[in-house]
Write an enzyme that holds these catalytic residues in place. Sequence first.
Site, PDB file in Angstrom:
ATOM      1  N   HIS A 271     -13.185  -3.832   4.251  1.00 37.98           N
ATOM      2  CA  HIS A 271     -14.131  -3.078   3.528  1.00 37.98           C
ATOM      3  C   HIS A 271     -15.102  -3.745   3.053  1.00 37.98           C
ATOM      4  O   HIS A 271     -16.588  -3.467   3.042  1.00 37.98           O
ATOM      5  CB  HIS A 271     -13.248  -2.451   2.196  1.00 37.98           C
ATOM      6  CG  HIS A 271     -12.228  -1.492   2.487  1.00 37.98           C
ATOM      7  ND1 HIS A 271     -11.122  -2.078   2.218  1.00 37.98           N
ATOM      8  CD2 HIS A 271     -12.178  -0.605   2.998  1.00 37.98           C
ATOM      9  CE1 HIS A 271     -10.026  -0.912   2.475  1.00 37.98           C
ATOM     10  NE2 HIS A 271     -10.972   0.018   3.014  1.00 37.98           N
TER      11      HIS A 271
ATOM     12  N   MET B 169      -6.759  -5.664   9.421  1.00 38.11           N
ATOM     13  CA  MET B 169      -6.729  -5.629   8.086  1.00 38.11           C
ATOM     14  C   MET B 169      -6.656  -4.139   7.782  1.00 38.11           C
ATOM     15  O   MET B 169      -7.582  -3.340   8.279  1.00 38.11           O
ATOM     16  CB  MET B 169      -7.867  -6.294   7.290  1.00 38.11           C
ATOM     17  CG  MET B 169      -7.773  -7.696   7.320  1.00 38.11           C
ATOM     18  SD  MET B 169      -9.252  -8.513   6.421  1.00 38.11           S
ATOM     19  CE  MET B 169      -8.843 -10.378   6.739  1.00 38.11           C
ATOM     20  N   SER B 170      -5.871  -3.633   6.788  1.00 30.03           N
ATOM     21  CA  SER B 170      -5.668  -2.402   6.474  1.00 30.03           C
ATOM     22  C   SER B 170      -5.037  -2.327   5.163  1.00 30.03           C
ATOM     23  O   SER B 170      -4.018  -3.260   4.711  1.00 30.03           O
ATOM     24  CB  SER B 170      -4.553  -1.775   7.489  1.00 30.03           C
ATOM     25  OG  SER B 170      -4.222  -0.574   7.063  1.00 30.03           O
ATOM     26  N   SER B 171      -5.253  -1.199   4.296  1.00 28.30           N
ATOM     27  CA  SER B 171      -4.785  -1.308   2.881  1.00 28.30           C
ATOM     28  C   SER B 171      -3.267  -0.961   3.044  1.00 28.30           C
ATOM     29  O   SER B 171      -2.556  -1.157   2.295  1.00 28.30           O
ATOM     30  CB  SER B 171      -5.403   0.050   2.402  1.00 28.30           C
ATOM     31  OG  SER B 171      -6.839   0.053   2.082  1.00 28.30           O
TER      32      SER B 171
ATOM     33  N   GLN C 238     -12.349   8.096  14.586  1.00 30.92           N
ATOM     34  CA  GLN C 238     -12.930   8.678  13.064  1.00 30.92           C
ATOM     35  C   GLN C 238     -14.494   8.652  13.101  1.00 30.92           C
ATOM     36  O   GLN C 238     -15.370   9.273  12.992  1.00 30.92           O
ATOM     37  CB  GLN C 238     -12.442   7.871  11.825  1.00 30.92           C
ATOM     38  CG  GLN C 238     -13.276   8.210  10.658  1.00 30.92           C
ATOM     39  CD  GLN C 238     -12.477   7.502   9.358  1.00 30.92           C
ATOM     40  OE1 GLN C 238     -11.717   8.062   8.885  1.00 30.92           O
ATOM     41  NE2 GLN C 238     -13.133   6.315   8.767  1.00 30.92           N
TER      42      GLN C 238
HETATM   43  P1  AMP Z   1     -10.480   3.416   4.424  1.00 28.58           P
HETATM   44  O1  AMP Z   1     -10.385   2.796   3.050  1.00 28.58           O
HETATM   45  O2  AMP Z   1      -9.167   2.961   5.070  1.00 28.58           O
HETATM   46  O3  AMP Z   1     -10.730   4.778   4.536  1.00 28.58           O
HETATM   47  O4  AMP Z   1     -11.624   2.768   5.132  1.00 28.58           O
HETATM   48  C1  AMP Z   1     -12.829   2.675   4.476  1.00 28.58           C
HETATM   49  C2  AMP Z   1     -13.724   2.241   5.744  1.00 28.58           C
HETATM   50  O5  AMP Z   1     -13.719   0.771   5.939  1.00 28.58           O
HETATM   51  C3  AMP Z   1     -13.526   2.821   7.031  1.00 28.58           C
HETATM   52  O6  AMP Z   1     -14.966   2.968   7.780  1.00 28.58           O
HETATM   53  C4  AMP Z   1     -12.761   2.094   8.072  1.00 28.58           C
HETATM   54  O7  AMP Z   1     -12.927   2.112   9.136  1.00 28.58           O
HETATM   55  C5  AMP Z   1     -13.304   0.568   7.368  1.00 28.58           C
HETATM   56  N1  AMP Z   1     -12.294  -0.351   7.536  1.00 28.58           N
HETATM   57  C6  AMP Z   1     -10.993  -0.301   7.414  1.00 28.58           C
HETATM   58  N2  AMP Z   1     -10.156  -1.508   7.694  1.00 28.58           N
HETATM   59  C7  AMP Z   1     -11.376  -2.188   8.276  1.00 28.58           C
HETATM   60  C8  AMP Z   1     -11.166  -3.397   9.073  1.00 28.58           C
HETATM   61  N3  AMP Z   1     -10.201  -4.114   9.226  1.00 28.58           N
HETATM   62  N4  AMP Z   1     -12.418  -4.285   9.562  1.00 28.58           N
HETATM   63  C9  AMP Z   1     -13.674  -3.239   9.352  1.00 28.58           C
HETATM   64  N5  AMP Z   1     -13.593  -2.199   8.841  1.00 28.58           N
HETATM   65  C10 AMP Z   1     -12.463  -1.590   8.121  1.00 28.58           C
END
Ligand code: AMP
Length: 282
Positions: free
Chosen positions: A37, A186-188, A155
């Site tokens: 993010h 990376m992911s929440s 998305q």
């Molecule tokens: P989210 O909070 O998962 O909805 O993600 C918010 C934004 O951050 C979205 O545009 C995601 O695609 C982006 N995002 C999430 N994980 C990553 C990552 N590992 N690298 C780059 N962008 C990310």
Amino acid sequence: MLILKTIGEVNAWHENMRQDQKSIGFVQTMGALHPGHISLIRKANLENDVVACSIFVNPIQFNNPEDLEKYPRTFDDDIRRLEEVACDVLFAPTVSEMYPGKDIVNDNYNFGHLDKVLEGQYRPGHFNGVAVVVRKLLEIIKPQRAYFGMKDYQQLKIVEALVKYHEMPVDIVACPTLREKDGLAMSSRNVRLSHHERVIAPVIHRVLTEIKDKTNQLTPKEAQIWGVNQLNNYAEIQVEYLQIVGADDLLPIENWDEKKGVVVLVAAYLGKVRLIDNVIIK
Ligand code: AMP
């Protein structure tokens, strides 16, 4: 950093800025912020006068109630991270601020096959929920540029289609996926992996990159089967899909030269945690 909770407060902020003609870069998130993010916010900071971020766990894009309930929420840490990266404005509305009255969310988007394949097949209603919230947030924040991660590749394609169809005056900026050192995107949701699952998780990205290296040995169909078999070697992994498709239309390909851009996308459960990833093949 200005923290705004209501649409009225955002409107007042716009009023204040109006004479300044400042460009706004916008990053939408569901919070539990990680360096992925933050990379979007950094990019927005470089390319705009003002950076706005939103944190909103959008209930209508979750088709699995447990996923919504267990979604990590780390608001205080998020604020600290946003301040560190010099984000100017945070919009953090409540559900009732975004959706006042249950019957109001009745938009029905149709993106042709774009929202029916891959994620759309396994998460019915997900992209409708995404389209509703993205459009709403873009209309509230009115950015010149909005930054989306390629981590959520489908998305990104839906958002591009949404903005084009409605002729919304915003540039959608695609940003590369940030990964852990071992390749895991990376992911929440990664914090929900057990230690054992976290050790196995990088295999998902490894298989995708190996597919990229096999394009002169295998047809797309063979590469797809190979990839699924590799992941199926792990009892802990349940593959939902692994598909090799055109990078723009997301339709399966028969041979590697058929489309200018090709991407391989995967969704798989590791225990109870659903992970997605993708690699651009060309
Ligand atoms: P989210 O909070 O998962 O909805 O993600 C918010 C934004 O951050 C979205 O545009 C995601 O695609 C982006 N995002 C999430 N994980 C990553 C990552 N590992 N690298 C780059 N962008 C990310």
